[in-house]
Design an enzyme around this catalytic site. Sequence first.
Site, PDB file in Angstrom:
ATOM      1  N   TYR A 121       0.825  -1.212   0.000  1.00 16.93           N
ATOM      2  CA  TYR A 121       0.000   0.000   0.000  1.00 16.93           C
ATOM      3  C   TYR A 121       0.861   1.264   0.000  1.00 16.93           C
ATOM      4  O   TYR A 121       0.395   2.340   0.376  1.00 16.93           O
ATOM      5  CB  TYR A 121      -0.951  -0.014   1.200  1.00 16.93           C
ATOM      6  CG  TYR A 121      -2.208  -0.816   0.920  1.00 16.93           C
ATOM      7  CD1 TYR A 121      -3.399  -0.186   0.591  1.00 16.93           C
ATOM      8  CD2 TYR A 121      -2.190  -2.198   0.944  1.00 16.93           C
ATOM      9  CE1 TYR A 121      -4.548  -0.908   0.311  1.00 16.93           C
ATOM     10  CE2 TYR A 121      -3.329  -2.935   0.667  1.00 16.93           C
ATOM     11  CZ  TYR A 121      -4.502  -2.279   0.355  1.00 16.93           C
ATOM     12  OH  TYR A 121      -5.638  -3.012   0.064  1.00 16.93           O
ATOM     13  N   GLY A 148     -10.212  -6.406  -3.957  1.00 16.14           N
ATOM     14  CA  GLY A 148      -8.874  -6.675  -4.477  1.00 16.14           C
ATOM     15  C   GLY A 148      -8.027  -7.459  -3.489  1.00 16.14           C
ATOM     16  O   GLY A 148      -7.264  -8.354  -3.872  1.00 16.14           O
ATOM     17  N   ASP A 149      -8.179  -7.150  -2.191  1.00 13.60           N
ATOM     18  CA  ASP A 149      -7.474  -7.921  -1.158  1.00 13.60           C
ATOM     19  C   ASP A 149      -7.985  -9.357  -1.130  1.00 13.60           C
ATOM     20  O   ASP A 149      -7.200 -10.296  -0.956  1.00 13.60           O
ATOM     21  CB  ASP A 149      -7.667  -7.267   0.211  1.00 13.60           C
ATOM     22  CG  ASP A 149      -7.041  -5.889   0.291  1.00 13.60           C
ATOM     23  OD1 ASP A 149      -5.813  -5.780   0.120  1.00 13.60           O
ATOM     24  OD2 ASP A 149      -7.772  -4.913   0.515  1.00 13.60           O
ATOM     25  N   ARG A 150      -9.297  -9.527  -1.287  1.00 11.96           N
ATOM     26  CA  ARG A 150      -9.856 -10.888  -1.288  1.00 11.96           C
ATOM     27  C   ARG A 150      -9.320 -11.678  -2.477  1.00 11.96           C
ATOM     28  O   ARG A 150      -8.993 -12.861  -2.344  1.00 11.96           O
ATOM     29  CB  ARG A 150     -11.388 -10.827  -1.353  1.00 11.96           C
ATOM     30  CG  ARG A 150     -12.033 -12.211  -1.228  1.00 11.96           C
ATOM     31  CD  ARG A 150     -11.881 -12.717   0.194  1.00 11.96           C
ATOM     32  NE  ARG A 150     -12.196 -14.124   0.329  1.00 11.96           N
ATOM     33  CZ  ARG A 150     -11.291 -15.091   0.421  1.00 11.96           C
ATOM     34  NH1 ARG A 150     -10.008 -14.798   0.363  1.00 11.96           N
ATOM     35  NH2 ARG A 150     -11.654 -16.338   0.582  1.00 11.96           N
ATOM     36  N   ALA A 186      -5.595 -12.520  -1.784  1.00 13.47           N
ATOM     37  CA  ALA A 186      -5.457 -13.506  -0.720  1.00 13.47           C
ATOM     38  C   ALA A 186      -5.877 -14.891  -1.195  1.00 13.47           C
ATOM     39  O   ALA A 186      -5.224 -15.897  -0.870  1.00 13.47           O
ATOM     40  CB  ALA A 186      -6.289 -13.084   0.491  1.00 13.47           C
TER      41      ALA A 186
END
Length: 479
Positions: free
Chosen positions: A141, A259-261, A264
């Site tokens: 980030y 986007g994180d999902r 991951a």
Amino acid sequence: MTAPRTPLLVVGDALLDHDLCGRADRLAPDAPVPVVHGTRRSSRPGGAALAACLAAADGRPVTLVTALGDDESSAALRDLLAGRVELVELPLDGELSSKTRVLAGDRPLLRLDDGEGRAREATARARTAVAGADAVLVADYGRGTADVLGESLAQAAARAPVVWDPHLRGGPPVPGVRLCTPSAQEARLLAQRAGQDAESGDDAGLRTAARDARALVRAWRAHAVAVTLGERGALLSHGETPLLVPTPAGVAGDPCGAGDRFAAAAAALLADGALTEAAVQGAVHAATRYVAEGGARAATAPEPHHEPAAGPDPAGDRDPTADARRTAARVRAAGGTVVAAGGCFDLLHAGHVALLQAARRAGDCLVVCVNSDASVRRRKGDGRPLVPVADRVRVLRALECVDAVAVFDEDTPERVLAELRPHLWAKGGDYARTRLPEQPLVESWGGQVLLLPYLDGRSTTGLARRAAQAPAPAGGPAR
């Protein structure tokens, strides 16, 4: 017994996220801005911390390497992460970054950002964690964590799967990364930064995304780049002809954290040995379900999270019915519509697929209730099922339109329906003149039985009969 999951190391910049949710039904008298009232405040891990919690939600051991300080936001985030992930801290210069969203319902109206803290330096413990990792997700980030550990991450990429989720404020991924996951907008700007000329036209188009992905594979010396396209899915490129992985169904909801999902889920599948193509397919499915189930706010509680089957079966030996109950509960809690459909699904054919696709389009998730082997035998005779329930479950879960599968042993699915409490119970149109035995139960909680068109001429019994009557190949007996 549940198969062990490969531990995952998440390296990146943690954030603290706040939501102020309320109602907005009028404008302020002194300015043309909405008045939000009845607000409720919630806090959750953000950035790399959210990615780590999502990866850990299915029981996977996760270690998070991130920078935290002595400020109030850092302390709050430590409390939120306790018991969910193992924490390896780097020193932080300044205050931890946090963001506050003001929402009316699910619609964001305003975002406030505070804190500009950056990782100061790597530590021996952090370097050791990277050196010993079986798989790594870098959630960059742009606050320096990936930068201070760059040398260690480059060494890790040479020996283990590394997924890198880049940021416009961060540096380029280290060479040799297995998969990079920029959004379409990020890919466009990062490709320009890498020296690719801009082209007029629709920057969100597949042609632009394919060109940007190809350029980034070469500029970053990455094995592959998957450009996420929101509701359209993701475009995977190894530098040549790209692969489009569409979403299983259109969903509406809060996309914050999708986007994180995606990153991951892709990292988890690669850690367990999936091919890149299968990992991206599973990640698209997981991100779609994440939005349908309420997004980041629904994912705040540390409860198990189901991932779709892609490559190596993520479910392993887990109970599919328990996953189905959790999926239905999360969608219902987020205000979505739960659809259920049922049957034996022995020798899955085009009629089954058409029915399930239509059922999924009627709501926000589809749970398929499938008869156990004993239940099928009682209904169809000793020669059935042709396919055992474990294989039927795996095939159904592999369909893009199916979000979860529940198995029932009884002759009819009332028990499992009472646990799922779907809003819609979908059946094929051949039941149009029959009152289903489960109909009163479904209607007892306000649910509705829905009939859907059924493709004529498709039948498992017919398929089995034709297979049995097929002539033996010349020169030998039928096999």
